[in-house]
Design an enzyme around this catalytic site. Structure first.
Site, PDB file in Angstrom:
ATOM      1  N   ARG A 131      -4.917   9.206 -31.902  1.00  0.00           N
ATOM      2  CA  ARG A 131      -5.393   9.656 -33.219  1.00  0.00           C
ATOM      3  C   ARG A 131      -6.922   9.736 -33.251  1.00  0.00           C
ATOM      4  O   ARG A 131      -7.498  10.675 -33.817  1.00  0.00           O
ATOM      5  CB  ARG A 131      -4.909   8.695 -34.307  1.00  0.00           C
ATOM      6  CG  ARG A 131      -3.401   8.723 -34.535  1.00  0.00           C
ATOM      7  CD  ARG A 131      -3.029   7.764 -35.662  1.00  0.00           C
ATOM      8  NE  ARG A 131      -1.593   7.629 -35.794  1.00  0.00           N
ATOM      9  CZ  ARG A 131      -0.913   6.496 -35.659  1.00  0.00           C
ATOM     10  NH1 ARG A 131      -1.552   5.370 -35.381  1.00  0.00           N
ATOM     11  NH2 ARG A 131       0.390   6.465 -35.797  1.00  0.00           N
ATOM     12  N   PHE A 147       5.517  16.261 -38.431  1.00  0.00           N
ATOM     13  CA  PHE A 147       6.250  15.002 -38.227  1.00  0.00           C
ATOM     14  C   PHE A 147       5.281  13.847 -38.507  1.00  0.00           C
ATOM     15  O   PHE A 147       5.086  12.955 -37.688  1.00  0.00           O
ATOM     16  CB  PHE A 147       6.826  14.888 -36.808  1.00  0.00           C
ATOM     17  CG  PHE A 147       7.818  15.958 -36.440  1.00  0.00           C
ATOM     18  CD1 PHE A 147       9.119  15.913 -36.916  1.00  0.00           C
ATOM     19  CD2 PHE A 147       7.451  17.006 -35.597  1.00  0.00           C
ATOM     20  CE1 PHE A 147      10.038  16.899 -36.565  1.00  0.00           C
ATOM     21  CE2 PHE A 147       8.357  17.995 -35.248  1.00  0.00           C
ATOM     22  CZ  PHE A 147       9.660  17.946 -35.729  1.00  0.00           C
ATOM     23  N   ASP A 169       6.915  16.364 -43.151  1.00  0.00           N
ATOM     24  CA  ASP A 169       7.863  15.346 -42.717  1.00  0.00           C
ATOM     25  C   ASP A 169       9.178  15.545 -43.469  1.00  0.00           C
ATOM     26  O   ASP A 169       9.177  16.051 -44.598  1.00  0.00           O
ATOM     27  CB  ASP A 169       7.327  13.930 -42.944  1.00  0.00           C
ATOM     28  CG  ASP A 169       8.033  12.893 -42.082  1.00  0.00           C
ATOM     29  OD1 ASP A 169       7.540  12.615 -40.974  1.00  0.00           O
ATOM     30  OD2 ASP A 169       9.084  12.383 -42.514  1.00  0.00           O
ATOM     31  N   ALA A 202      10.962  20.301 -40.210  1.00  0.00           N
ATOM     32  CA  ALA A 202       9.653  20.693 -39.692  1.00  0.00           C
ATOM     33  C   ALA A 202       9.651  22.112 -39.147  1.00  0.00           C
ATOM     34  O   ALA A 202       8.680  22.860 -39.326  1.00  0.00           O
ATOM     35  CB  ALA A 202       9.214  19.711 -38.605  1.00  0.00           C
ATOM     36  N   ASP A 222       3.670  15.479 -33.485  1.00  0.00           N
ATOM     37  CA  ASP A 222       4.110  14.167 -32.992  1.00  0.00           C
ATOM     38  C   ASP A 222       5.586  13.958 -33.375  1.00  0.00           C
ATOM     39  O   ASP A 222       5.903  13.172 -34.271  1.00  0.00           O
ATOM     40  CB  ASP A 222       3.233  13.071 -33.590  1.00  0.00           C
ATOM     41  CG  ASP A 222       3.581  11.689 -33.058  1.00  0.00           C
ATOM     42  OD1 ASP A 222       4.210  11.594 -31.987  1.00  0.00           O
ATOM     43  OD2 ASP A 222       3.234  10.692 -33.728  1.00  0.00           O
ATOM     44  N   CYS A 262       7.388  10.972 -27.301  1.00  0.00           N
ATOM     45  CA  CYS A 262       7.710   9.573 -27.062  1.00  0.00           C
ATOM     46  C   CYS A 262       9.044   9.443 -26.329  1.00  0.00           C
ATOM     47  O   CYS A 262       9.649   8.371 -26.307  1.00  0.00           O
ATOM     48  CB  CYS A 262       7.741   8.788 -28.372  1.00  0.00           C
ATOM     49  SG  CYS A 262       8.938   9.410 -29.577  1.00  0.00           S
TER      50      CYS A 262
END
Length: 318
Positions: A131, A147, A169, A202, A222, A262
């Site tokens: 970030r 997101f 989101d 999204a 993200d 992730c």
């Protein structure tokens, strides 16, 4: 004694790295305590136990945590799919006065996030460094945070001088927190009505913004883990491919794109390739400015590549 030794080692490392008690204290196998995640928010701890072996040592773990940190409250966050696989209960346990909201300092900002009902442990410490890096490109430009959850990327960009911030989101609660956090860290944007939130799918929201002619100088993507299991790799890769292409389409010429994953089962090189593909599909030239991962409170065990999961690329798109 083993729990105490390894948590003391984890605590000592965090205290060397951070000047305030806001971090992931234990990162499972990365801290040699499989099945255990502990996030520290000042005097509050959120603990996740994902294995039957660690659950059997819960009382010893409670004793060690209280001895080491004297927390005012502990949320035993048991809402984990892995607990069902282990035959464990998924009802949360609360000790002490567990707060409704977390107040998290990060990169010179302050973020509010839901504690008892938030995603994961309530806040995503793992994107702290990424970030800050993304915010370097925010000054004077319109920013899109996709997101967003509680607005970590967009809120940091707002404080760094963004001219406007838009959040996307699927959770209205998350969008509300994101808008509050941007306004909290950049009151000038709130005064100018330059903080917006979109609640919905999204992919559909990105299509909507494109059709409206909206373009942004910084786009942060993200997404959640589209690949949770190896057998889902191809389907998940297709979702990442589509998300990256739609996000790059929303960039103004010369804009900066932040792409994260992730998913452990999506290698960094594959994500870099998807960024390149998104650039080519949108007739852009992409140049990687930064390649990052998880910070020091999410250590990667040298012998366990599975403990490395987070990837982040920042690219200039001309």
């Amino acid at each position: 004694a083993l729990l105490r030794e390894r948590l003391e080692t984890a605590l000592a490392l965090r205290e060397r790295c951070f000047d305030a008690p806001y971090y992931r204290l234990c990162h499972g196998e990365g801290d040699m305590l499989p099945g255990l995640v502990v996030d520290r928010f000042g005097d509050h701890l959120t603990v996740q136990i994902g294995t039957a072996g660690m659950e059997a040592r819960k009382e010893q773990l409670r004793e060690v945590l209280r001895s080491l940190l004297s927390p005012a409250s502990i949320l035993w966050d048991n809402d984990l799919a892995s607990r069902s696989l282990e035959g464990l209960a998924r009802d949360n346990d609360l000790e002490g006065d567990v707060p409704e909201e977390l107040d998290v300092p990060e990169n010179g900002c302050r973020f509010l996030a839901p504690c008892r009902t938030g995603q994961k442990t309530g806040w995503f410490y793992d994107q702290r460094r990424n970030r800050a890096e993304a915010a370097r490109y925010a000054n004077g430009v319109q920013v899109l945070d996709i997101f967003s959850y509680a607005g970590g990327f967009g809120g940091t960009a707002a404080r760094a001088g963004a001219s406007s911030v838009t959040f996307i989101d699927a959770s209205q609660t998350a969008v509300d927190y994101a808008v509050r956090n941007a306004a909290r860290n950049a009151p000038r944007l709130a005064d100018a009505d330059a903080v917006k939130g979109l609640c919905g799918d999204a992919f559909a929201c990105m299509e909507q913004l494109y059709d409206e002619g909206r373009r942004f100088g910084l786009v942060c993507l993200d997404p959640p883990a589209f690949i949770k299991r190896r057998k889902d790799a191809e389907q998940g890769k297709a979702a990442y491919r589509k998300a990256n292409a739609l996000a790059v389409r929303l960039l103004e010429p010369g804009g900066v794109f932040v792409s994260c994953s992730c998913s452990h089962h999506l290698p960094a090189e594959t994500l870099r390739g998807l960024v390149a593909l998104a650039a080519a599909k949108n007739h852009r030239q992409g140049r990687i400015l930064y390649a990052g991962g998880q910070p020091e409170d999410h250590p990667v065990h040298c012998a366990m590549p599975e403990t490395a999961y987070l990837k982040c690329f920042i690219a200039h798109m001309s």
